[in-house]
Design an enzyme around this catalytic site. Structure first.
Site, PDB file in Angstrom:
ATOM      1  N   HIS A  14       0.843  -1.203   0.000  1.00 34.60           N
ATOM      2  CA  HIS A  14       0.000   0.000   0.000  1.00 34.60           C
ATOM      3  C   HIS A  14       0.876   1.249   0.000  1.00 34.60           C
ATOM      4  O   HIS A  14       2.093   1.155   0.169  1.00 34.60           O
ATOM      5  CB  HIS A  14      -0.999  -0.007   1.161  1.00 34.60           C
ATOM      6  CG  HIS A  14      -0.404   0.069   2.536  1.00 34.60           C
ATOM      7  ND1 HIS A  14       0.405  -0.913   3.071  1.00 34.60           N
ATOM      8  CD2 HIS A  14      -0.501   1.019   3.507  1.00 34.60           C
ATOM      9  CE1 HIS A  14       0.765  -0.579   4.287  1.00 34.60           C
ATOM     10  NE2 HIS A  14       0.237   0.598   4.591  1.00 34.60           N
ATOM     11  N   ASP A  25       5.760   4.720   5.096  1.00 29.69           N
ATOM     12  CA  ASP A  25       6.623   3.752   5.777  1.00 29.69           C
ATOM     13  C   ASP A  25       6.658   2.398   5.048  1.00 29.69           C
ATOM     14  O   ASP A  25       7.306   1.459   5.515  1.00 29.69           O
ATOM     15  CB  ASP A  25       6.204   3.569   7.244  1.00 29.69           C
ATOM     16  CG  ASP A  25       4.808   3.036   7.412  1.00 29.69           C
ATOM     17  OD1 ASP A  25       3.888   3.520   6.716  1.00 29.69           O
ATOM     18  OD2 ASP A  25       4.608   2.120   8.236  1.00 29.69           O
ATOM     19  N   HIS A  26       5.995   2.308   3.886  1.00 33.13           N
ATOM     20  CA  HIS A  26       6.040   1.080   3.085  1.00 33.13           C
ATOM     21  C   HIS A  26       6.637   1.304   1.695  1.00 33.13           C
ATOM     22  O   HIS A  26       6.994   0.331   1.031  1.00 33.13           O
ATOM     23  CB  HIS A  26       4.643   0.460   2.987  1.00 33.13           C
ATOM     24  CG  HIS A  26       4.119   0.029   4.322  1.00 33.13           C
ATOM     25  ND1 HIS A  26       4.134  -1.280   4.750  1.00 33.13           N
ATOM     26  CD2 HIS A  26       3.629   0.759   5.356  1.00 33.13           C
ATOM     27  CE1 HIS A  26       3.657  -1.339   5.990  1.00 33.13           C
ATOM     28  NE2 HIS A  26       3.345  -0.118   6.382  1.00 33.13           N
ATOM     29  N   HIS A  83      -7.517  -0.465   5.535  1.00 35.61           N
ATOM     30  CA  HIS A  83      -6.413   0.365   6.026  1.00 35.61           C
ATOM     31  C   HIS A  83      -6.160   1.482   5.004  1.00 35.61           C
ATOM     32  O   HIS A  83      -6.112   2.660   5.359  1.00 35.61           O
ATOM     33  CB  HIS A  83      -5.188  -0.518   6.222  1.00 35.61           C
ATOM     34  CG  HIS A  83      -3.983   0.196   6.744  1.00 35.61           C
ATOM     35  ND1 HIS A  83      -3.905   0.708   8.011  1.00 35.61           N
ATOM     36  CD2 HIS A  83      -2.790   0.487   6.150  1.00 35.61           C
ATOM     37  CE1 HIS A  83      -2.716   1.291   8.177  1.00 35.61           C
ATOM     38  NE2 HIS A  83      -2.028   1.166   7.072  1.00 35.61           N
ATOM     39  N   ASP A  96      -0.270  -4.233   6.611  1.00 37.59           N
ATOM     40  CA  ASP A  96      -1.034  -3.528   7.645  1.00 37.59           C
ATOM     41  C   ASP A  96      -2.506  -3.916   7.656  1.00 37.59           C
ATOM     42  O   ASP A  96      -3.365  -3.144   8.099  1.00 37.59           O
ATOM     43  CB  ASP A  96      -0.893  -2.002   7.464  1.00 37.59           C
ATOM     44  CG  ASP A  96       0.521  -1.524   7.776  1.00 37.59           C
ATOM     45  OD1 ASP A  96       1.380  -2.362   8.096  1.00 37.59           O
ATOM     46  OD2 ASP A  96       0.767  -0.306   7.671  1.00 37.59           O
TER      47      ASP A  96
END
Ligand code: ZN
Ligand code: FE
Length: 257
Positions: free
Chosen positions: A57, A61-62, A115, A134
């Protein structure tokens, strides 16, 4: 066929990094790219070359490491079609429901709205491995930012059909705080009590609590246990639907300290 090697590490604060390596072809995939420098360091330690990134996604932070890693390794970035404009360097777009071949193995893609709207998970059946990021955490689930509670309920619960021995790799090391919340809604669950004790010890020793397994989560994760009489009694929701219980659990977790 020999199995893939999984190398998991923690980076940033509490993000999981995960490298998936095929010894035969030399191919290596990073599940998301939370931290380019750390991923590079981990690759170097093993002498692996990054060939792919499987993005789940668009959250920073990904995907933060996407561009630097692509520049250095020329790796192919696979990611969610619905969020393609927010996935730096994306080349292969997938949306869920389809499969693709990687190192001669089937990789199944799950759509997991909730999410984020376009969140996807990757499943490699031959390795009994689910990369849930997540959406599903050990003893918890992701916050519902973009989708509806109803969507998140389905996104999380679609995994209950996987083999119980399936390893679940998560996006974050949140298990200890998840355990505290889980115990607050189902204190009488013996398996959960045991898991919470193990998790507390692992974290004290600075060790990772993931991967978990589908089987373990079905017995301990409240978000997969909306049919538990104890949880329903504590929420005073004996007659509610599973999706309603799920939504109430998620709301309570948002405010849990
Ligand atoms: Zn996220
Ligand atoms: Fe995250």
């Amino acid at each position: 066929m020999a199995h893939l090697e999984m190398h998991q590490f923690i980076c940033r604060e509490d993000n999981y990094g995960l490298l998936v390596h095929d010894h035969k072809s030399g191919a290596t995939a990073s599940i998301d790219a939370p931290d380019a420098a750390e991923i590079e360091r981990q690759l170097k330690k093993r002498g692996w070359q990054l060939t792919h990134i499987f993005t789940t996604h668009h959250h920073g932070d990904h995907v933060e490491g996407n561009e630097a890693l692509k520049e250095q390794f020329g790796c192919v970035i696979v990611g969610p079609k619905a969020e393609a404009d927010r996935i730096p360097g994306i080349r292969v777009e997938v949306s869920g429901g389809e499969s693709f071949n990687w190192t001669g193995r089937e990789v199944k893609v799950f759509a997991c709205p909730g999410h984020t709207k376009g969140h996807i998970a990757y499943h490699i059946p031959s390795e009994y491995s689910l990369f849930a990021a997540d959406t599903l955490f050990s003893l918890g689930c992701g916050r519902v930012f973009e989708g509806t509670m109803e969507e998140m309920y389905h996104s999380v619960n679609q995994f209950r059909d996987l083999s119980p021995s399936t390893y679940v790799y998560c996006g974050h090391e949140y298990t200890l705080s998840n355990a505290k919340f889980a115990l607050s809604v189902e204190p009488g669950n013996r398996m959960l009590q045991q898991r919470a004790a193990v998790v507390t010890q692992l974290r004290q020793d600075g060790k990772m609590t993931c991967p978990t397994t589908i089987g373990e989560e079905l017995k301990t994760n409240p978000f997969l246990r909306t049919d538990s009489p104890e949880i329903r009694r504590n929420l005073k929701m004996e007659a509610a639907s599973d999706a309603e219980v799920f939504a109430e659990l998620r709301r309570r977790k948002d405010n849990f300290k």
